[in-house]
Motif scaffolding. Structure first.
Motif, mmCIF file in Angstrom:
data_model
loop_
_atom_site.group_PDB
_atom_site.id
_atom_site.type_symbol
_atom_site.label_atom_id
_atom_site.label_comp_id
_atom_site.label_asym_id
_atom_site.label_seq_id
_atom_site.Cartn_x
_atom_site.Cartn_y
_atom_site.Cartn_z
ATOM 1 N N PRO A 207 9.549 -8.184 12.869
ATOM 2 C CA PRO A 207 10.182 -6.876 13.084
ATOM 3 C C PRO A 207 10.988 -6.393 11.879
ATOM 4 O O PRO A 207 11.360 -5.220 11.818
ATOM 5 C CB PRO A 207 11.089 -7.113 14.302
ATOM 6 N N THR A 208 11.252 -7.275 10.936
ATOM 7 C CA THR A 208 11.963 -6.869 9.720
ATOM 8 C C THR A 208 11.013 -6.241 8.699
ATOM 9 O O THR A 208 11.461 -5.727 7.679
ATOM 10 C CB THR A 208 12.664 -8.072 9.075
ATOM 11 N N GLU A 209 9.693 -6.294 8.967
ATOM 12 C CA GLU A 209 8.694 -5.743 8.060
ATOM 13 C C GLU A 209 8.006 -4.553 8.728
ATOM 14 O O GLU A 209 7.454 -4.689 9.809
ATOM 15 C CB GLU A 209 7.652 -6.811 7.695
ATOM 16 N N SER A 210 8.045 -3.408 8.079
ATOM 17 C CA SER A 210 7.439 -2.203 8.626
ATOM 18 C C SER A 210 5.916 -2.271 8.489
ATOM 19 O O SER A 210 5.400 -2.456 7.387
ATOM 20 C CB SER A 210 7.975 -0.975 7.887
ATOM 21 N N ALA A 211 5.204 -2.129 9.625
ATOM 22 C CA ALA A 211 3.738 -2.198 9.594
ATOM 23 C C ALA A 211 3.158 -1.569 10.854
ATOM 24 O O ALA A 211 3.801 -1.557 11.918
ATOM 25 C CB ALA A 211 3.268 -3.637 9.460
ATOM 26 N N SER A 212 1.943 -1.041 10.740
ATOM 27 C CA SER A 212 1.223 -0.535 11.913
ATOM 28 C C SER A 212 -0.270 -0.590 11.630
ATOM 29 O O SER A 212 -0.702 -0.486 10.487
ATOM 30 C CB SER A 212 1.633 0.904 12.244
ATOM 31 N N ILE A 213 -1.043 -0.782 12.709
ATOM 32 C CA ILE A 213 -2.499 -0.754 12.596
ATOM 33 C C ILE A 213 -3.050 -0.189 13.895
ATOM 34 O O ILE A 213 -2.636 -0.586 14.985
ATOM 35 C CB ILE A 213 -3.081 -2.150 12.282
ATOM 36 N N LYS A 214 -3.966 0.768 13.795
ATOM 37 C CA LYS A 214 -4.478 1.423 14.985
ATOM 38 C C LYS A 214 -5.868 1.983 14.726
ATOM 39 O O LYS A 214 -6.220 2.275 13.590
ATOM 40 C CB LYS A 214 -3.558 2.549 15.472
ATOM 41 N N SER A 235 -12.971 3.828 13.063
ATOM 42 C CA SER A 235 -12.109 3.840 11.879
ATOM 43 C C SER A 235 -10.753 3.247 12.227
ATOM 44 O O SER A 235 -10.258 3.423 13.343
ATOM 45 C CB SER A 235 -11.913 5.270 11.356
ATOM 46 N N ILE A 236 -10.184 2.549 11.270
ATOM 47 C CA ILE A 236 -8.883 1.895 11.441
ATOM 48 C C ILE A 236 -7.940 2.404 10.357
ATOM 49 O O ILE A 236 -8.324 2.528 9.185
ATOM 50 C CB ILE A 236 -9.009 0.358 11.312
ATOM 51 N N ASP A 237 -6.712 2.715 10.755
ATOM 52 C CA ASP A 237 -5.662 3.085 9.811
ATOM 53 C C ASP A 237 -4.596 1.996 9.838
ATOM 54 O O ASP A 237 -3.982 1.744 10.867
ATOM 55 C CB ASP A 237 -5.045 4.430 10.206
ATOM 56 N N ALA A 238 -4.393 1.336 8.696
ATOM 57 C CA ALA A 238 -3.389 0.268 8.583
ATOM 58 C C ALA A 238 -2.327 0.685 7.576
ATOM 59 O O ALA A 238 -2.651 1.207 6.501
ATOM 60 C CB ALA A 238 -4.041 -1.038 8.151
ATOM 61 N N ARG A 239 -1.059 0.446 7.913
ATOM 62 C CA ARG A 239 0.060 0.807 7.040
ATOM 63 C C ARG A 239 1.049 -0.351 6.965
ATOM 64 O O ARG A 239 1.284 -1.041 7.960
ATOM 65 C CB ARG A 239 0.796 2.038 7.574
ATOM 66 N N ALA A 240 1.641 -0.545 5.796
ATOM 67 C CA ALA A 240 2.670 -1.563 5.613
ATOM 68 C C ALA A 240 3.561 -1.145 4.460
ATOM 69 O O ALA A 240 3.092 -0.518 3.506
ATOM 70 C CB ALA A 240 2.049 -2.933 5.342
ATOM 71 N N GLN A 241 4.838 -1.498 4.531
ATOM 72 C CA GLN A 241 5.759 -1.059 3.494
ATOM 73 C C GLN A 241 5.618 -1.855 2.203
ATOM 74 O O GLN A 241 5.977 -1.373 1.130
ATOM 75 C CB GLN A 241 7.203 -1.121 3.999
ATOM 76 N N MET A 246 0.921 -6.013 4.012
ATOM 77 C CA MET A 246 -0.445 -5.532 4.185
ATOM 78 C C MET A 246 -1.435 -6.693 4.176
ATOM 79 O O MET A 246 -2.413 -6.694 4.941
ATOM 80 C CB MET A 246 -0.804 -4.523 3.090
ATOM 81 N N ASP A 247 -1.196 -7.698 3.351
ATOM 82 C CA ASP A 247 -2.067 -8.879 3.346
ATOM 83 C C ASP A 247 -2.052 -9.566 4.709
ATOM 84 O O ASP A 247 -3.101 -9.991 5.221
ATOM 85 C CB ASP A 247 -1.620 -9.861 2.259
ATOM 86 N N LYS A 248 -0.865 -9.688 5.309
ATOM 87 C CA LYS A 248 -0.757 -10.305 6.646
ATOM 88 C C LYS A 248 -1.492 -9.461 7.685
ATOM 89 O O LYS A 248 -2.175 -10.002 8.569
ATOM 90 C CB LYS A 248 0.715 -10.447 7.037
ATOM 91 N N LEU A 249 -1.337 -8.140 7.604
ATOM 92 C CA LEU A 249 -1.991 -7.242 8.548
ATOM 93 C C LEU A 249 -3.506 -7.328 8.410
ATOM 94 O O LEU A 249 -4.239 -7.357 9.415
ATOM 95 C CB LEU A 249 -1.515 -5.814 8.268
#
Length: 375
Positions: A207-214, A235-241, A246-249
């Protein structure tokens, strides 16, 4: 000079705004800027095998540069799809022209390279420019981006933009088509996609790392409602700060794809259609930009660096060349309703101010280089 610069840049903006061209098709934009620079007595060089150009101002090998993007978005406006500068690239090019005009009146210890980069919206232009080799001699590289009111007040400017990373992924699910009365004989591609959507929610990031995938798109099935669909595209949209997040996502997404494919006995093929890396801002460059803002508009109008979830392919330059000292100016110019909105507008009077800030940053960068050489 300021009033003449304001008038000149407004005229340049009006042309660029009303002649938008989408990624990799900035042919007339390239031609227009080349002709403009030649009229100013400069020698622009067009990129080989693609749109875009660069120009050196001054003598010697350039050590400091400024990059602007050129392309427009393709979006629906009043019921019709068309090219549209709703991300501010028309303003960025206008600022670059302003920097050119200001630098022509100065004498610096070295040349400055101004780069007009295509295809930022495709997250591919920076990579293509890197392959041209025009970044290689640079020690400092500056960029700029107009900012929405939710981030910056009009007339307030930030010395760095900490954009996040983004990946746009497309995929194809291949199952087995069957009669609606005999679902056990098929592998329903829609059900596989639904399972994948659910699995994306199980990718745990701190939760300390900003990320989303949908999942943002899915197409499957025809006009008949009694057929189990055997194929689907998505299609997938992935975001990370950060790039590390992003590698983890990405790893979590691939694990989900492999697990769902095994569970359903389906084939899921994916392709990364776009990858934007997170900002890697150099602290020296950020400090130079901070000083340039203060010198130009005063300390009260210098805002803190901005952390934003949006993406920018400018950051591929530092991703590919970690020693490059780079930062982006965040130009507070009352962008509203927001970036990428089809009716986006902003305060054009901030463009010559942005050009002055960048020009001062270039001067300060050369002063820093001279000081380092003397030391």
């Amino acid at each position: 000079m300021e009033e003449r610069l304001q008038t000149r840049l407004q005229n340049e903006f009006n042309y660029l705004h009303t002649h938008p061209e989408i990624s990799w098709q900035e042919v007339n934009t390239t031609k227009y800027i080349v002709e403009l620079l030649r009229k100013e007595g400069l020698k622009p060089i067009e990129f080989s095998n693609m749109t875009g150009l660069y120009v050196d101002i001054g003598q010697g090998e350039p050590k400091v540069g400024f990059r602007t993007d050129m392309d427009a978005l393709w979006q629906e406006i009043d019921g019709q799809f068309q090219a549209n500068h709703s991300c501010g690239h028309d303003g960025h090019m206008t600022m670059a022209i302003g920097v050119v005009l200001l630098l022509k009146e100065m004498k610096l210890p070295g040349a400055v390279r101004i780069i007009f980069q295509p295809a930022e919206e495709k997250a591919a232009g920076a990579k293509a420019v890197l392959e041209q080799g025009v970044i290689d001699p640079l020690i400092y590289l500056f960029g700029s981006h107009v900012r929405p009111l939710v981030e910056l007040a009009d007339g307030h400017h930030a010395p760095a933009l900490y954009h996040g990373a983004a990946k746009l992924i497309t995929g194809t699910i291949t199952g087995i088509e069957a009669h609606g009365a005999r679902p056990e004989q098929g592998i329903n591609a829609i059900e596989v996609a639904a399972a994948l959507v659910d699995a994306l929610k199980r990718i745990w990031i701190s939760p300390t790392e900003s990320a989303s995938i949908k999942m943002t798109q899915i197409q499957s099935g025809g006009t008949s409602t009694n057929i189990i669909p055997g194929t689907a595209t998505f299609s997938i949209d992935a975001r990370a700060q950060t790039n590390e997040t992003m590698d983890k996502l990405t790893t979590g997404f691939q694990n989900a794809v492999d697990a769902i494919a095994l569970l359903y006995g389906a084939s899921i093929k994916t392709t990364v259609s776009a990858h934007i890396v997170a900002a890697q801002v150099d602290k020296d460059a950020e400090e130079i930009m901070k000083q340039a803002i203060t010198n130009t508009v005063g300390v009260t109008n210098c805002a803190p660096a901005i952390v934003t979830p949006g993406g920018e392919d400018f950051h591929f330059y530092t991703f590919a060349k970690p020693d490059l000292k780079a930062t982006m100016l965040g130009l507070g110019c009352a962008v509203s309703p927001g970036l990428h909105h089809p009716q986006m507008t902003f305060n054009h009077k901030q463009l010559p101010i942005g050009a002055q800030i960048i020009t001062n940053a270039i001067q300060l960068a050369y002063q820093q280089l001279e000081g380092s050489e003397q030391a």
